[in-house]
Write a protein that holds these residues in place. Sequence first.
Motif, PDB file in Angstrom:
ATOM      1  N   THR A 173      50.198  25.698  33.872  1.00  0.00           N
ATOM      2  CA  THR A 173      51.138  26.635  33.252  1.00  0.00           C
ATOM      3  C   THR A 173      50.451  27.497  32.201  1.00  0.00           C
ATOM      4  O   THR A 173      50.648  28.717  32.142  1.00  0.00           O
ATOM      5  N   LEU A 174      49.618  26.887  31.365  1.00  0.00           N
ATOM      6  CA  LEU A 174      48.895  27.631  30.338  1.00  0.00           C
ATOM      7  C   LEU A 174      47.988  28.688  30.956  1.00  0.00           C
ATOM      8  O   LEU A 174      47.911  29.828  30.478  1.00  0.00           O
ATOM      9  N   HIS A 175      47.304  28.318  32.015  1.00  0.00           N
ATOM     10  CA  HIS A 175      46.354  29.216  32.664  1.00  0.00           C
ATOM     11  C   HIS A 175      47.058  30.423  33.282  1.00  0.00           C
ATOM     12  O   HIS A 175      46.502  31.524  33.320  1.00  0.00           O
ATOM     13  N   GLU A 176      48.281  30.185  33.754  1.00  0.00           N
ATOM     14  CA  GLU A 176      49.009  31.247  34.468  1.00  0.00           C
ATOM     15  C   GLU A 176      49.877  32.112  33.569  1.00  0.00           C
ATOM     16  O   GLU A 176      50.428  33.120  34.026  1.00  0.00           O
ATOM     17  N   THR A 177      50.014  31.718  32.300  1.00  0.00           N
ATOM     18  CA  THR A 177      50.932  32.456  31.427  1.00  0.00           C
ATOM     19  C   THR A 177      50.235  33.134  30.257  1.00  0.00           C
ATOM     20  O   THR A 177      50.890  33.554  29.296  1.00  0.00           O
ATOM     21  N   LYS A 181      35.803  39.180  47.258  1.00  0.00           N
ATOM     22  CA  LYS A 181      36.708  39.536  46.166  1.00  0.00           C
ATOM     23  C   LYS A 181      37.203  38.250  45.510  1.00  0.00           C
ATOM     24  O   LYS A 181      37.830  37.422  46.161  1.00  0.00           O
ATOM     25  N   LYS A 182      36.899  38.109  44.248  1.00  0.00           N
ATOM     26  CA  LYS A 182      37.278  36.910  43.518  1.00  0.00           C
ATOM     27  C   LYS A 182      38.739  36.994  43.068  1.00  0.00           C
ATOM     28  O   LYS A 182      39.265  38.072  42.795  1.00  0.00           O
ATOM     29  N   ASP A 183      39.395  35.844  42.991  1.00  0.00           N
ATOM     30  CA  ASP A 183      40.725  35.765  42.398  1.00  0.00           C
ATOM     31  C   ASP A 183      40.564  35.657  40.879  1.00  0.00           C
ATOM     32  O   ASP A 183      40.169  34.607  40.359  1.00  0.00           O
ATOM     33  N   ILE A 184      40.829  36.751  40.189  1.00  0.00           N
ATOM     34  CA  ILE A 184      40.580  36.819  38.752  1.00  0.00           C
ATOM     35  C   ILE A 184      41.895  36.711  37.986  1.00  0.00           C
ATOM     36  O   ILE A 184      42.837  37.466  38.237  1.00  0.00           O
ATOM     37  N   THR A 185      41.962  35.754  37.089  1.00  0.00           N
ATOM     38  CA  THR A 185      43.100  35.618  36.187  1.00  0.00           C
ATOM     39  C   THR A 185      42.876  36.523  34.981  1.00  0.00           C
ATOM     40  O   THR A 185      41.819  36.470  34.344  1.00  0.00           O
ATOM     41  N   ARG A 186      43.866  37.359  34.667  1.00  0.00           N
ATOM     42  CA  ARG A 186      43.681  38.386  33.635  1.00  0.00           C
ATOM     43  C   ARG A 186      43.412  37.779  32.270  1.00  0.00           C
ATOM     44  O   ARG A 186      42.549  38.235  31.537  1.00  0.00           O
TER      45      ARG A 186
END
Length: 520
Positions: free
Chosen positions: A99-103, A146-151
């Motif tokens: 949750t922390l990583h995605e928010t 293409k990497k999946d990059i978390t903003r």
Amino acid sequence: MEFNVKSGHPEKQRTACVVVGVYEPRRLSEVAKQIDEVSGGHLSSILRRGDLEGKSGQTLLLHNVPGTLADRVLLVGCGRERELGDTQYRKVIAHAIRTLHETGSMETVCYLTELNVRGRDTAWRIRHAIETAQATLYSFDQLKSKKDITRRPLRKIVFSVGSRRELALAEQASREAQKIADGVKLAKDLGNMPGNLCTPSYLADQAKTLCNLHEKMSCKVLIETHLEKQGFNALLAVAKGSEQPPRLIILEYRGGKKNDLPIVLVGKGVTFDSGGISIKPSKDMDEMKFDMCGAAAVLGTLSAVADLQLPVNLIGIIPAVENLPSGKATKPGDIVTSLSGQTIEILNTDAEGRLILCDALTYAERYKPDVVIDIATLTGACVIALGKPAHGLFSNHNPLTNDLLNAGRISCDRAWELPLWDDYQEQLDSRFADIANIGGREAGAITAACFLSRFTKKYRWAHLDIAGTAWLTGKEKGATGRPVPLLTQYLIERSREDDPNLMTTIPLPPITQTEDEDEA
């Protein structure tokens, strides 16, 4: 990822997010009660409205909670307090980290490590929080264009302890956890690499790279001509059908006293297993790139042990081959003479792991080992018997069995003992050789272990069948990095028997090379 431990009040933390637990039904944990008190009952009013029941897996992110200095407060459902055990605790940590990583919370102070987990102390909770956090955030995208990059990814986690008196133990647990997690990541990365890239030669190169990172480690690699000269005929029989040349990789870590007998880890390194002439069905054959996860576990464990500077002498032996069918491949019915001198009738070329392991186990004798542990994705029968949760454990030495079982319980990387009785040995009888390489349909995991036991009579030995635990299938497909946590914990416990201070280092003379080899 940066990890730290500290002690302090939750309402005084200047951070992107403070994480606290809520038990079912709608019961605040002790730390959550502190926030509730300074906020004028803000949390309890939310629970009364039914926004969060406290069930495991539930999360609720709150902004601008009165009386706190943090930007956010994350409430995490923990289930019923009396039912909070090892597995549930790790799931709670994973839900929070995800949750922390995605928010967008790039840093956090997490108070879940103050939860009361049955039978576990602060050091255990810290260690498993860190290992779980690393596992939750792991991804293998090296080969994606293409990497999946978390903003705004999670970059820093501070885990809390209840009092300053516990900080020293918590910091030691944090250090151990981070090194074990690094070893697990190395094993996962190697396991997830495809077979066209992760060849026996590639594994040898990775071993040399690991060796170059540590002063106390040396590496040697025996190539095909050396193996032929010395009589590794069982190993060579598996490699005959492939154009990829076999390798025997030997890593030596000398962290103990000069005269301390070494512990030897032997890891099965079949970089791709088609089954050979006894070819496997095509369905899910791509997963046979994971057949070198025993080798990956040895490298991951050596990495963790060297990073922790454990005062032990540790040898890693990796027989590395590729098993493919061709006009040169070994055929069912062929007979080879192993390094031990025992002859083997190869009735099934898909029972190849035991062939490369038996020569490696014989080679281990020259080190006069204290104990030898082999790790192998050996049998589908073990998957049927134990599923995914537990490794199959076989041993000829009861104290070693108990030590490994205990290490598995502490590390949550559990094993289960299976019998190694003489009653099963007759299934391996051959009319034309000393031993057959399969024992029939019944008790397949046991007869495979019985086969290996014939090559381990000169030392104390254990066999971990990790066919069910080394990787996951389905949408979570990928290597698990097991049993790096179990093996590292076992070695930590062995270190503490002689030296409770794991930071102690002992200068040793350089290791001498005594045979033809490709030296790192």
